[in-house]
Design a protein around this motif. Sequence first.
Motif, PDB file in Angstrom:
ATOM      1  N   VAL A 272      -2.220  -1.219  11.074  1.00 39.71           N
ATOM      2  CA  VAL A 272      -2.481  -1.670   9.702  1.00 39.71           C
ATOM      3  C   VAL A 272      -1.176  -1.747   8.913  1.00 39.71           C
ATOM      4  O   VAL A 272      -0.906  -2.725   8.204  1.00 39.71           O
ATOM      5  N   THR A 273      -0.329  -0.720   9.050  1.00 42.63           N
ATOM      6  CA  THR A 273       0.943  -0.702   8.333  1.00 42.63           C
ATOM      7  C   THR A 273       1.864  -1.828   8.779  1.00 42.63           C
ATOM      8  O   THR A 273       2.454  -2.539   7.947  1.00 42.63           O
ATOM      9  N   CYS A 274       2.014  -2.020  10.099  1.00 39.54           N
ATOM     10  CA  CYS A 274       2.873  -3.083  10.610  1.00 39.54           C
ATOM     11  C   CYS A 274       2.365  -4.459  10.190  1.00 39.54           C
ATOM     12  O   CYS A 274       3.153  -5.347   9.844  1.00 39.54           O
ATOM     13  N   SER A 275       1.045  -4.630  10.225  1.00 48.41           N
ATOM     14  CA  SER A 275       0.466  -5.914   9.814  1.00 48.41           C
ATOM     15  C   SER A 275       0.774  -6.206   8.352  1.00 48.41           C
ATOM     16  O   SER A 275       1.140  -7.327   7.984  1.00 48.41           O
ATOM     17  N   TRP A 276       0.639  -5.183   7.496  1.00 50.35           N
ATOM     18  CA  TRP A 276       0.918  -5.394   6.074  1.00 50.35           C
ATOM     19  C   TRP A 276       2.388  -5.729   5.833  1.00 50.35           C
ATOM     20  O   TRP A 276       2.719  -6.592   5.024  1.00 50.35           O
ATOM     21  N   LEU A 277       3.288  -5.074   6.573  1.00 55.84           N
ATOM     22  CA  LEU A 277       4.718  -5.344   6.407  1.00 55.84           C
ATOM     23  C   LEU A 277       5.089  -6.760   6.839  1.00 55.84           C
ATOM     24  O   LEU A 277       6.001  -7.378   6.272  1.00 55.84           O
ATOM     25  N   ILE A 278       4.380  -7.293   7.848  1.00 56.60           N
ATOM     26  CA  ILE A 278       4.714  -8.621   8.375  1.00 56.60           C
ATOM     27  C   ILE A 278       3.997  -9.723   7.608  1.00 56.60           C
ATOM     28  O   ILE A 278       4.618 -10.710   7.176  1.00 56.60           O
ATOM     29  N   PHE A 279       2.689  -9.571   7.412  1.00 56.97           N
ATOM     30  CA  PHE A 279       1.898 -10.660   6.834  1.00 56.97           C
ATOM     31  C   PHE A 279       1.657 -10.501   5.330  1.00 56.97           C
ATOM     32  O   PHE A 279       1.230 -11.455   4.675  1.00 56.97           O
ATOM     33  N   ARG A 280       1.899  -9.312   4.803  1.00 61.85           N
ATOM     34  CA  ARG A 280       1.765  -9.052   3.371  1.00 61.85           C
ATOM     35  C   ARG A 280       0.384  -9.419   2.826  1.00 61.85           C
ATOM     36  O   ARG A 280       0.264  -9.937   1.716  1.00 61.85           O
ATOM     37  N   ASN A 281      -0.653  -9.171   3.608  1.00 61.54           N
ATOM     38  CA  ASN A 281      -1.999  -9.417   3.095  1.00 61.54           C
ATOM     39  C   ASN A 281      -2.320  -8.384   2.020  1.00 61.54           C
ATOM     40  O   ASN A 281      -1.970  -7.207   2.149  1.00 61.54           O
ATOM     41  N   PRO A 282      -2.968  -8.804   0.935  1.00 58.34           N
ATOM     42  CA  PRO A 282      -3.219  -7.880  -0.178  1.00 58.34           C
ATOM     43  C   PRO A 282      -4.198  -6.775   0.207  1.00 58.34           C
ATOM     44  O   PRO A 282      -5.225  -7.030   0.838  1.00 58.34           O
ATOM     45  N   ILE A 283      -3.865  -5.540  -0.157  1.00 60.56           N
ATOM     46  CA  ILE A 283      -4.720  -4.386   0.105  1.00 60.56           C
ATOM     47  C   ILE A 283      -4.854  -3.594  -1.189  1.00 60.56           C
ATOM     48  O   ILE A 283      -3.844  -3.136  -1.742  1.00 60.56           O
ATOM     49  N   SER A 284      -6.073  -3.433  -1.680  1.00 62.12           N
ATOM     50  CA  SER A 284      -6.295  -2.665  -2.901  1.00 62.12           C
ATOM     51  C   SER A 284      -6.287  -1.174  -2.592  1.00 62.12           C
ATOM     52  O   SER A 284      -6.383  -0.756  -1.434  1.00 62.12           O
ATOM     53  N   MET A 285      -6.166  -0.362  -3.630  1.00 62.06           N
ATOM     54  CA  MET A 285      -6.148   1.089  -3.461  1.00 62.06           C
ATOM     55  C   MET A 285      -7.460   1.591  -2.851  1.00 62.06           C
ATOM     56  O   MET A 285      -7.452   2.413  -1.928  1.00 62.06           O
ATOM     57  N   MET A 286      -8.599   1.093  -3.350  1.00 57.29           N
ATOM     58  CA  MET A 286      -9.893   1.515  -2.818  1.00 57.29           C
ATOM     59  C   MET A 286     -10.061   1.074  -1.372  1.00 57.29           C
ATOM     60  O   MET A 286     -10.691   1.768  -0.568  1.00 57.29           O
ATOM     61  N   ASN A 287      -9.503  -0.093  -1.008  1.00 52.45           N
ATOM     62  CA  ASN A 287      -9.554  -0.572   0.364  1.00 52.45           C
ATOM     63  C   ASN A 287      -8.788   0.366   1.287  1.00 52.45           C
ATOM     64  O   ASN A 287      -9.253   0.703   2.382  1.00 52.45           O
ATOM     65  N   ALA A 288      -7.617   0.807   0.841  1.00 50.07           N
ATOM     66  CA  ALA A 288      -6.816   1.733   1.645  1.00 50.07           C
ATOM     67  C   ALA A 288      -7.531   3.077   1.785  1.00 50.07           C
ATOM     68  O   ALA A 288      -7.501   3.702   2.854  1.00 50.07           O
ATOM     69  N   ILE A 289      -8.179   3.523   0.705  1.00 47.03           N
ATOM     70  CA  ILE A 289      -8.930   4.786   0.763  1.00 47.03           C
ATOM     71  C   ILE A 289     -10.089   4.671   1.755  1.00 47.03           C
ATOM     72  O   ILE A 289     -10.351   5.583   2.544  1.00 47.03           O
ATOM     73  N   GLY A 290     -10.787   3.530   1.728  1.00 44.48           N
ATOM     74  CA  GLY A 290     -11.881   3.309   2.678  1.00 44.48           C
ATOM     75  C   GLY A 290     -11.401   3.328   4.111  1.00 44.48           C
ATOM     76  O   GLY A 290     -12.049   3.912   4.994  1.00 44.48           O
ATOM     77  N   CYS A 291     -10.251   2.706   4.362  1.00 42.83           N
ATOM     78  CA  CYS A 291      -9.675   2.717   5.709  1.00 42.83           C
ATOM     79  C   CYS A 291      -9.329   4.133   6.137  1.00 42.83           C
ATOM     80  O   CYS A 291      -9.607   4.542   7.264  1.00 42.83           O
TER      81      CYS A 291
END
Length: 343
Positions: A272-291
Amino acid sequence: MEDNIFCQWSVFRSLLAILQWWGFNVTVIIMNKWIFQKLDFKFPLTVSCIHFICSSVGAYLVIKVLKMKPLIVVDPEDRWRRIFPMSFIFCINIVLGNVSLRYIPVSFMQTIKSFTPATTVILQWLVWRKYFDWRIWASLIPIVGGILLTSITELSFDMAGFCAALFGCLATSTKTILAESLLHGFKFDSINTVYYMAPFATMILAVPALLLEGSGVLYWLHTTTSLESSLIIIFSSGVLAFCLNFSIFYVIHSTTAVTFNVAGNLKVAVAVTCSWLIFRNPISMMNAIGCGITLVGCTFYGYVRHMLSQQAPPGTPRTPRTPRRIELLPLVNDKNDKLDDKV
């Protein structure tokens, strides 16, 4: 002194096995997403077929040419009666995973895949009438809750990708459950599994890929720029997918069940972290908490499974337990619950 050195070597070997498993797994996921998003090669059936072809060739080289693993001989009748149905589910599982990657971010897809323990328990309870300790059901609450929170707050939600990932969980669970009966008596390692299943999966997938995506692939070949580098990336993902199977075999034999479970959940966090660093897809705070809740729930589920298996006396499995029925000897243990990353 020798015991201390041996202990240090075992820890180092386990760490090395986990790191290479993480590396291959995250790389394959990121490369597949790159193929769909950056190369505009939006053909998940073809990508899956290429992976199966590379895995078939790789397994043949390892077993027949390099002789790194002994071949487990299976009669032709058993190949069609037992392995072919498993290959069909195996194929559906991989295709659904690639379809979901086309439509939704890696972070969302990996979180939904963590739903697999819950679908496995529910399927065994509904279809196979197996009964579970209440602590197993309790451990599923944070998994389900985390998935619901993540889905509700996902900023890049896509119904097609969500359904593909969810049905992929069902396919993974079905594959794990059917392995107990269809492959009863065959103690397959991951390489022999790929050796027998990948050719069947290629045969199953080749015709649909040609009919549904053939014209699109030809158009892409004629219109894409930097064709050679794009093809290298696509086929490299297939080679790495086979290496992933080999790394799974290595990590299973180098770690305990609890370590494997925790490492598998941390692997999701790394992906998840590597994907966000490469593709920069938006992730909300509540989404991260759910994950995070989902990953903690998966770790708790693995701990409960391990704890109950340690409490049960030898020869009398308690989780799951099936009253008034003869329990099949399981071919997949707690470690193999995470083998849905194959190919």
